[in-house]
Design a protein around this motif. Structure first.
Motif, short mmCIF file in Angstrom:
data_model
loop_
_atom_site.label_atom_id
_atom_site.label_comp_id
_atom_site.label_asym_id
_atom_site.label_seq_id
_atom_site.Cartn_x
_atom_site.Cartn_y
_atom_site.Cartn_z
N TYR A 242 3.75 -2.65 -6.02
CA TYR A 242 3.20 -2.94 -4.58
C TYR A 242 4.24 -2.92 -3.47
O TYR A 242 4.02 -2.96 -2.38
CB TYR A 242 2.36 -4.26 -4.52
N ASN A 243 5.42 -3.08 -4.04
CA ASN A 243 6.67 -3.04 -2.99
C ASN A 243 7.40 -2.05 -3.08
O ASN A 243 8.75 -2.11 -3.53
CB ASN A 243 7.49 -4.40 -3.23
N GLU A 245 8.27 -0.62 -0.66
CA GLU A 245 9.05 -0.58 0.37
C GLU A 245 10.54 -1.24 0.12
O GLU A 245 11.20 -1.02 0.87
CB GLU A 245 8.40 -1.55 1.60
N MET A 253 6.69 -5.98 2.63
CA MET A 253 6.01 -5.31 1.45
C MET A 253 4.76 -4.64 1.79
O MET A 253 4.16 -4.16 0.95
CB MET A 253 5.89 -6.74 0.53
N LEU A 254 4.03 -5.00 3.08
CA LEU A 254 2.80 -4.40 3.31
C LEU A 254 3.09 -3.35 4.32
O LEU A 254 2.13 -2.86 4.93
CB LEU A 254 1.76 -5.49 4.09
N ASP A 259 1.59 2.66 -1.90
CA ASP A 259 2.52 2.29 -2.74
C ASP A 259 2.48 3.24 -4.03
O ASP A 259 2.09 4.31 -3.93
CB ASP A 259 2.76 0.93 -3.28
N ASN A 304 -0.69 -1.52 -1.86
CA ASN A 304 -0.39 -2.62 -2.78
C ASN A 304 -1.10 -3.11 -4.00
O ASN A 304 -1.84 -3.93 -3.98
CB ASN A 304 -0.41 -4.02 -1.97
CA CA Z 1 3.59 -2.09 -0.18
#
Ligand code: CA
Ligand code: CUK
Ligand code: CUA
Length: 609
Positions: A242-243, A245, A253-254, A259, A304
């Motif tokens: 989910y990260n 980034e 992270m959003l 992702d 995510n």
């Molecule tokens: Ca993410």
């Protein structure tokens, strides 16, 4: 391990009972006690859910215990709690964390956070030998022997934090167990250099030898790795990220709309290990799995993602994004082409149905349906995988793959159906592991029970059967047919093979080190009195010589903060400093005999002159 098993003649009692039951139902039918319609109805959506006094459950449920650090064994469908297996926690009931043997495994740590427990496999189904469970808090992996239902090994996963998704190889058997690190961290985490800069952090997919319980290798990737899964062919492991980034804050992270589902190629990993394409860090082989290395491909999944689960037919991996109302269906037979560069990773996605808000985890009934937990909607949604694939290719206005929805109480994390993580998924029961369950039980203060709800999924519509309160905090469970797990009755061989087993009661002294070899045999310990000097380092080794399968003895030293249990033929030990002079009763804490209360001896600690 076979030599510890009960003889066949004793084991066949269940078989005899079954024959007896079948025969009595036939008789009952003839004399009209059981009506035929009721049996037909039972075939529809009314599974046997009551377990009457004296009856046994049909399934073992193995539940993680979250931040209690333990694993729990429940019987299903009754949902009765049968046992708590201490793993990363101290448990004075069993003496886990108190005996020398368990302390050595725990490595000085008494905090654990268990999320995912999964059994060992042979040919795509459980072989009943082991269970693995992660410790997210102190980054360890534990193995539980299912014959004893006791923890048997704990290892540290190096270079990581947030040890999370954990899954054993399913085919041809469990030789590897993979463990994901949910948090990205500096690999050399020594507080030096550029460790403040998150762009230098990595996520790690750790491969553990299931037999030796040793780390084989670690694959470093740029993103975090959350949940884990393995295929049914022994070729791939999966991890959601989910990260992607590489962020260190929630907004970072959003940032992206998609992702990844990271797929690891086991042949490529084996080849890289063979060729020596790794660096060794602290004795661990570390491989680079970033995009382009051929070890992993990165499939874009909506925002995510959390869960990834493999359908029991071995065809699909299903991952869902917490912040997207969809589930992504990945065709496993397309992965080889994606690794070969013939298609793009995203072309492995064959469906992305809209199913509801906050989809987390998916389970299966073995009849082509998926059941996904919806955290925000507080529902389990049942949807048909093939229909979702068809609609993805030929969308039809107003048509949906969703078959049914069930409200649960309330926020659901994991959901798991009976045998659903094997090729023998039987589509009978489903457990919805709910959190934040407010008003479902009597109020017991701020730390309320979680609510593990049992659902009958044998028919078209789901049917809620039961609420079951649970202590903090089962995240996940597996539901295993009872015939696949047969706990052993220990026999004399266990004693004969134990290097410390006590056959003769004795006190040995070496300087200020005292070793007491003590037998326990209801209702007496092998000695009535043990004398030591203040300041001695005392080790008690206790062997239980009783032969009755449930005749365990306790060993508690008053005022000395020591208590543990030793099962039939087992040997356990404890070491402490005799720092309190005086007379202290050692007594048996586990009810074992009519004269259990008399089962004690005196520890005499002679004061320093
Ligand atoms: Ca993410
Ligand atoms: S995680 Cu807890 S609800 Cu650790 Cu499996 Cu998804
Ligand atoms: Cu031995 Cu109670």
């Amino acid at each position: 391990m076979s030599k510890y098993w009960l003889p066949k003649t004793l084991r066949s009692r269940r078989g005899i009972l079954f024959t007896f039951l079948t025969a009595s139902i036939a008789t009952a039918l003839v004399v009209g006690i059981v009506s035929v319609p009721s049996l037909v109805e039972a075939k529809k959506n009314k599974l046997r859910t009551e377990v009457h006094p004296g009856e046994l459950d049909d399934y073992y449920g193995f539940f993680s215990g979250g931040h209690s650090g333990e694993v729990r064994v429940l019987g299903l469908p009754s949902m009765r709690l049968l046992k708590r297996i201490a793993v990363f926690n101290v448990d004075t009931g069993s003496g886990w964390g108190i005996t020398n043997e368990s302390k050595a495994m725990m490595g000085g740590m008494i905090v654990g956070d268990t999320h995912h427990c999964h059994g060992s496999y042979k040919d795509g189904t459980y072989d009943g030998k082991y269970l693995w469970v992660n410790d997210k808090a102190n980054n360890r992996l534990a193995r539980i022997r299912l014959d004893l239902m006791e923890t048997d090994s704990i290892i540290k996963i190096p270079h990581v934090q947030g040890t999370h998704g954990t899954f054993p190889q399913r085919y041809p058997q469990t030789d590897w167990v993979v463990v994901n690190s949910e948090f990205r961290t500096p690999v050399d985490n020594e507080g030096k250099g550029n460790f403040e800069d998150p762009s230098t952090y990595g996520g790690v997919h750790t491969i553990v030898d299931a037999h030796k319980m040793e780390v084989i290798a670690q694959v470093i990737v740029p993103c975090n790795l959350d949940l884990a899964g393995t295929d049914y062919q022994g070729k791939y492991s999966f991890a959601t990220s989910y990260n992607s980034e590489g962020g260190a804050t929630i907004s970072q992270m959003l940032a992206r709309d998609r992702d990844w589902l990271v797929v690891f190629n086991w042949d490529a990993i084996k080849q890289a290990l063979k060729k020596g394409s790794y660096k060794v860090v602290d004795g661990v082989k570390m491989l680079d799995g970033k995009p382009g290395t051929g070890l992993a491909i990165y499939i874009p999944i909506p925002k995510n993602p959390h869960g990834v689960n493999i359908s029991p037919d071995g065809k699909y991996a299903i991952a869902s994004g917490k912040v997207s109302p969809t589930a992504s269906v990945i065709a496993i037979d397309k992965l080889a082409d994606a690794f070969a560069g013939k298609i793009k990773p995203k072309d492995c996605i064959v469906a992305e149905p809209q199913i509801g808000l906050g989809p987390l985890h998916t389970t299966f009934d073995g009849r082509g349906n998926a059941y996904t937990s919806l955290f925000i909607d507080s529902q389990i949604v049942k949807w048909n995988i093939q229909k979702a694939i068809d609609l993805y290719q030929h969308p039809k206005e107003g048509d949906t793959a969703v078959v049914d929805r069930l409200d649960i109480h309330y926020q659901v994390g994991h959901t798991m159906a009976s045998m659903a993580e094997t090729k023998e998924a039987d589509g009978k029961f489903l457990v919805s592991l709910n959190k934040i369950s407010k008003d479902r039980f009597l109020n017991v203060g701020p730390l309320k029970p979680e609510n593990d709800q049992l659902v009958d999924i044998s028919g078209k519509k789901m049917r809620l059967i039961e609420d079951e309160p649970s202590y903090v905090e089962p995240h996940d469970c597996i539901i295993v047919r009872r015939d696949l797990v047969e706990p052993h009755v220990l026999d004399r061989a266990v004693m004969d093979e134990h290097p410390l087993a006590v056959h003769k009661n004795a006190i040995e002294r070496d300087g200020n080190k005292v070793t007491v070899h003590l037998t326990a045999n209801a209702p007496v310990y092998g000695m009535q009195k043990v004398e030591v000097n203040e300041g001695d380092e005392v080790t008690f080794i206790v062997t239980n010589h009783d032969e009755i399968p449930d005749l365990s003895h306790g060993f508690c030293i008053s005022e000395y903060n020591i208590n543990f249990v030793v099962g039939p033929f087992q040997t356990k030990s404890v070491t402490f400093t005799a720092d309190k002079p005086g007379m202290y009763w050692i007594y048996c804490t586990n009810f074992c005999h009519a004269l259990h209360l008399e089962m004690r001896l005196r520890l005499l600690v002679k004061a320093k002159a």
